[in-house]
Motif scaffolding. Structure first.
Motif, PDB file in Angstrom:
ATOM      1  N   GLY A 240       0.664  -1.110   0.182  1.00 19.41           N
ATOM      2  CA  GLY A 240      -0.029   0.123  -0.065  1.00 19.41           C
ATOM      3  C   GLY A 240       0.902   1.241  -0.051  1.00 19.41           C
ATOM      4  O   GLY A 240       0.506   2.180  -0.555  1.00 19.41           O
ATOM      5  N   GLN A 241       2.228   1.019   0.441  1.00 22.42           N
ATOM      6  CA  GLN A 241       2.812   2.356   0.724  1.00 22.42           C
ATOM      7  C   GLN A 241       4.141   2.162  -0.134  1.00 22.42           C
ATOM      8  O   GLN A 241       5.201   2.985  -0.131  1.00 22.42           O
ATOM      9  CB  GLN A 241       3.146   2.868   2.019  1.00 22.42           C
ATOM     10  N   ALA A 242       4.128   1.360  -1.124  1.00 17.77           N
ATOM     11  CA  ALA A 242       5.175   1.113  -2.021  1.00 17.77           C
ATOM     12  C   ALA A 242       5.742   2.346  -2.901  1.00 17.77           C
ATOM     13  O   ALA A 242       6.864   2.738  -2.965  1.00 17.77           O
ATOM     14  CB  ALA A 242       4.966  -0.269  -2.701  1.00 17.77           C
ATOM     15  N   TRP A 243       4.675   3.039  -3.210  1.00 16.58           N
ATOM     16  CA  TRP A 243       4.899   4.205  -4.025  1.00 16.58           C
ATOM     17  C   TRP A 243       5.570   5.256  -3.354  1.00 16.58           C
ATOM     18  O   TRP A 243       6.201   6.385  -3.892  1.00 16.58           O
ATOM     19  CB  TRP A 243       3.609   4.900  -4.520  1.00 16.58           C
ATOM     20  N   LYS A 244       5.510   5.197  -2.009  1.00 14.89           N
ATOM     21  CA  LYS A 244       6.514   6.274  -0.974  1.00 14.89           C
ATOM     22  C   LYS A 244       7.874   5.778  -0.768  1.00 14.89           C
ATOM     23  O   LYS A 244       8.380   6.792  -0.106  1.00 14.89           O
ATOM     24  CB  LYS A 244       5.744   6.268   0.442  1.00 14.89           C
ATOM     25  N   MET A 245       8.179   4.722  -1.162  1.00 14.82           N
ATOM     26  CA  MET A 245       9.628   4.203  -0.944  1.00 14.82           C
ATOM     27  C   MET A 245      10.591   4.758  -2.119  1.00 14.82           C
ATOM     28  O   MET A 245      10.009   5.000  -3.048  1.00 14.82           O
ATOM     29  CB  MET A 245       9.438   2.797  -0.897  1.00 14.82           C
ATOM     30  N   VAL A 246      11.742   5.063  -1.559  1.00 11.72           N
ATOM     31  CA  VAL A 246      12.458   5.660  -2.428  1.00 11.72           C
ATOM     32  C   VAL A 246      14.078   5.189  -2.603  1.00 11.72           C
ATOM     33  O   VAL A 246      15.001   5.532  -3.307  1.00 11.72           O
ATOM     34  CB  VAL A 246      12.755   7.296  -2.007  1.00 11.72           C
ATOM     35  N   GLY A 247      14.011   4.141  -2.108  1.00 12.76           N
ATOM     36  CA  GLY A 247      15.245   3.247  -2.162  1.00 12.76           C
ATOM     37  C   GLY A 247      15.636   2.604  -3.438  1.00 12.76           C
ATOM     38  O   GLY A 247      14.663   2.338  -4.273  1.00 12.76           O
ATOM     39  N   LEU A 248      16.773   2.312  -3.901  1.00 13.65           N
ATOM     40  CA  LEU A 248      17.170   1.437  -5.230  1.00 13.65           C
ATOM     41  C   LEU A 248      16.360   0.164  -5.146  1.00 13.65           C
ATOM     42  O   LEU A 248      15.700  -0.258  -6.346  1.00 13.65           O
ATOM     43  CB  LEU A 248      18.551   1.217  -5.373  1.00 13.65           C
ATOM     44  N   PRO A 249      16.192  -0.697  -3.999  1.00 16.59           N
ATOM     45  CA  PRO A 249      15.257  -1.828  -4.159  1.00 16.59           C
ATOM     46  C   PRO A 249      13.938  -1.724  -4.644  1.00 16.59           C
ATOM     47  O   PRO A 249      13.393  -2.554  -5.394  1.00 16.59           O
ATOM     48  CB  PRO A 249      15.404  -2.500  -2.623  1.00 16.59           C
ATOM     49  N   SER A 250      13.224  -0.501  -3.908  1.00 21.89           N
ATOM     50  CA  SER A 250      11.833  -0.279  -4.318  1.00 21.89           C
ATOM     51  C   SER A 250      11.846   0.046  -5.690  1.00 21.89           C
ATOM     52  O   SER A 250      10.827  -0.129  -6.417  1.00 21.89           O
ATOM     53  CB  SER A 250      11.499   0.800  -3.423  1.00 21.89           C
TER      54      SER A 250
ATOM     55  N   ALA B 235      14.951   7.564  -6.829  1.00 22.70           N
ATOM     56  CA  ALA B 235      16.080   6.714  -6.463  1.00 22.70           C
ATOM     57  C   ALA B 235      17.216   6.757  -7.314  1.00 22.70           C
ATOM     58  O   ALA B 235      18.124   6.627  -6.986  1.00 22.70           O
ATOM     59  CB  ALA B 235      15.461   5.182  -6.253  1.00 22.70           C
ATOM     60  N   LEU B 236      16.911   7.132  -8.618  1.00 26.62           N
ATOM     61  CA  LEU B 236      18.104   7.314  -9.663  1.00 26.62           C
ATOM     62  C   LEU B 236      18.771   8.460  -9.389  1.00 26.62           C
ATOM     63  O   LEU B 236      19.982   8.301  -9.086  1.00 26.62           O
ATOM     64  CB  LEU B 236      17.177   7.193 -10.937  1.00 26.62           C
ATOM     65  N   PRO B 237      18.492   9.687  -9.278  1.00 24.61           N
ATOM     66  CA  PRO B 237      19.426  10.551  -8.858  1.00 24.61           C
ATOM     67  C   PRO B 237      20.166  10.465  -7.699  1.00 24.61           C
ATOM     68  O   PRO B 237      21.218  10.924  -7.332  1.00 24.61           O
ATOM     69  CB  PRO B 237      18.362  12.034  -8.672  1.00 24.61           C
ATOM     70  N   LEU B 238      19.282  10.065  -6.486  1.00 22.02           N
ATOM     71  CA  LEU B 238      19.979   9.422  -5.217  1.00 22.02           C
ATOM     72  C   LEU B 238      21.152   8.553  -5.724  1.00 22.02           C
ATOM     73  O   LEU B 238      22.238   8.630  -4.827  1.00 22.02           O
ATOM     74  CB  LEU B 238      18.799   9.061  -4.357  1.00 22.02           C
ATOM     75  N   ALA B 239      21.082   7.506  -6.440  1.00 22.51           N
ATOM     76  CA  ALA B 239      22.135   6.988  -6.613  1.00 22.51           C
ATOM     77  C   ALA B 239      23.181   7.309  -7.278  1.00 22.51           C
ATOM     78  O   ALA B 239      24.353   6.938  -7.349  1.00 22.51           O
ATOM     79  CB  ALA B 239      21.403   5.547  -7.570  1.00 22.51           C
ATOM     80  N   LEU B 240      22.907   8.199  -8.117  1.00 26.02           N
ATOM     81  CA  LEU B 240      23.977   8.815  -8.912  1.00 26.02           C
ATOM     82  C   LEU B 240      24.775   9.985  -7.995  1.00 26.02           C
ATOM     83  O   LEU B 240      25.823  10.093  -8.025  1.00 26.02           O
ATOM     84  CB  LEU B 240      23.268  10.079  -9.921  1.00 26.02           C
ATOM     85  N   ILE B 241      23.979  10.221  -6.903  1.00 27.31           N
ATOM     86  CA  ILE B 241      25.008  11.068  -5.888  1.00 27.31           C
ATOM     87  C   ILE B 241      25.812  10.060  -5.288  1.00 27.31           C
ATOM     88  O   ILE B 241      26.848  10.327  -4.866  1.00 27.31           O
ATOM     89  CB  ILE B 241      23.871  11.866  -4.949  1.00 27.31           C
ATOM     90  N   TRP B 242      25.376   8.927  -4.905  1.00 26.47           N
ATOM     91  CA  TRP B 242      26.142   7.880  -4.277  1.00 26.47           C
ATOM     92  C   TRP B 242      27.341   7.453  -4.897  1.00 26.47           C
ATOM     93  O   TRP B 242      28.397   7.554  -4.548  1.00 26.47           O
ATOM     94  CB  TRP B 242      25.255   6.709  -3.916  1.00 26.47           C
TER      95      TRP B 242
END
Length: 442
Positions: A256-266, A389-396
């Motif tokens: 139900g809250q999957a759309w609120k997740m921002v990690g790469l696995p999500s 999650a994509l720009p956050l991964a690029l920052i990583w």
């Protein structure tokens, strides 16, 4: 795109978003307090914590994780039927909120809102210990930018406790930087309330051979586990585990809250066809974090041979935790703020700046994508994937490049007489190979 990120826009846009957020939060709060059965509960995430604490105070520990008992209490509190705000945290969290649960819900929520806001502002100002030059020149700009972000809006508007976890990380990193290992481990142990956000801490302590901090971290976690067992007993802990594995939890929280997740696995899970969900979802939920831990261990091992600065190592741990966490909601992304400001002071590249702005925009557009995909099936439903999650991964990745550059630069400045300790530059790191490697990195 980087040319569009001008100083004038960085001054004006955050002010606009802060004013808009304050107005939206005020109107929403008034509407939810006046008509909670129509508009929904005020501070819905805090309502779950208040419910758990209230049940704990009444002595009904055997129904602490019973959704029917929680819903009945919430309906009686709000004056009518409402959606369930399910308390599924550790029993120690209910004990932590118990003093606030003595107050009526509206007044208790107001106190928590003030506490959370204070913690968030204090944490932003405490970034001066990570980026002294940036905070001395742009303190107000950084404060406005963070408060204008959708992360802060979700955190404060929902009544979440992510500001507390951010403060735990900043205090722990500051203790570690100053050599107070025992207190660093104890501070990190306070994050046990949200274990998915401190799961890599013991790994870093073990990899850096900081056994004193590891012992204090384990002691605090053991203390919290003992208090939880003392509050609800072994049967209560079994009820907690049963709640986390129940179909209702999968339906309301994980799905139900999957759309609120921002990690790469999500993000990866959003691309799975429905037929692959039974085995693909568990695989993509738990596999990325061990992979990120392995990469982190490689960073630490290579970095400690040259500099081994505790602050840089903990920034890498924090960034890896956020990017690879299997359960990272929008409000938890506040933990990425120290990573961004750390890089802005030391490696302010166009990719970093554009990725930061892109993450800001995509987090705000998340609810729009969710509504657009609410009535369509896969593969078109991919539009509601957590694209931030994509720009956050690029920052990583930018952080990884920074560490690699620092490692190469420092490999030629090893203290005399320490070659036997593994500090001697390798053949690949010596000049002219070192200069060639630096040219490739640039």
């Amino acid at each position: 795109m980087d040319l569009l990120i001008t100083p004038q826009r960085l001054r004006l846009y955050p002010v606009f978003f802060v004013v808009a957020s304050v107005l939206a939060l005020t109107l929403s709060s008034v509407a939810r307090i006046v008509a909670p059965t129509v508009q929904g509960a005020w501070l819905p995430d805090y309502l779950a914590h208040w419910t758990g604490a209230r049940l704990l105070l009444t002595g009904d520990t055997w129904v602490l994780y019973d959704p029917a008992a929680q819903l009945a209490l919430q309906d009686a509190t709000l004056g009518g039927s409402s959606a369930l705000a399910w308390f599924v945290s550790l029993p120690i969290v209910a004990a932590f909120y118990a003093p606030l649960a003595m107050l009526p819900y509206t007044w208790s929520g107001l106190v928590w809102f003030l506490i959370s806001t204070t913690l968030l502002i204090w944490s932003i100002l405490s970034l001066k210990h990570i980026t002294p030059a940036l905070m001395s020149r742009r303190r107000v700009a950084v404060l406005l930018a963070v408060l204008a972000s959708p992360v802060a809006f979700e955190l404060l508007g929902g009544g979440q406790d992510s500001a507390f976890i951010l403060a735990v990380w900043l205090i722990g990193m500051r203790f570690a930087k100053n050599g107070h290992d025992f207190w660093a481990g104890a501070a990190f142990g306070l994050g046990f309330a949200k274990p998915q956000l401190v799961v890599l801490v013991p790994l870093t302590l073990l990899a850096t051979r900081n056994y004193r901090a590891l012992a204090s971290f384990a002691a605090v976690c053991t203390l919290f586990a003992g208090i939880s067992a003392g509050v609800v007993g072994i049967d209560g802990l079994q009820h907690w585990l049963s709640a986390l594995s129940s179909p209702l939890y999968m339906e309301q929280v994980q799905n139900g809250q999957a759309w609120k997740m921002v990690g790469l696995p999500s993000l990866l899970q959003a691309f799975l066809p429905p037929a692959l969900h039974p085995w693909g979802t568990p695989l993509l939920t738990w596999l990325p974090l061990p992979l990120g831990a392995l990469i982190l261990l490689t960073w630490i091992r290579r970095y400690r041979k040259t500099q081994g600065n505790p602050r840089e190592i903990w920034i890498a741990t924090l960034a890896t935790t956020v990017v690879f966490s299997p359960h990272l909601a929008t409000y938890d992304a506040i933990l990425f703020v120290p990573v961004i400001v750390f890089l802005l002071e030391r490696r302010s590249t166009p990719l970093l700046r554009v990725s930061t702005v892109a993450a800001f925009a995509l987090l705000y557009l998340g609810p729009v994508f969710h509504l657009a995909a609410s009535n369509i099936s896969w593969p078109f439903s991919i539009v509601e994937a957590p694209w931030s999650a994509l720009p956050l991964a690029l920052i990583w990745l930018e952080l990884r490049r920074f560490f690699e550059t620092q490692r190469v630069l420092s490999s030629a400045s090893i203290p005399p007489g320490r070659e036997q300790e593994g500090f001697a530059p390798s053949k690949e790191q010596s000049s002219p190979n070192r200069q060639k490697r630096l040219d490739q990195l640039n």
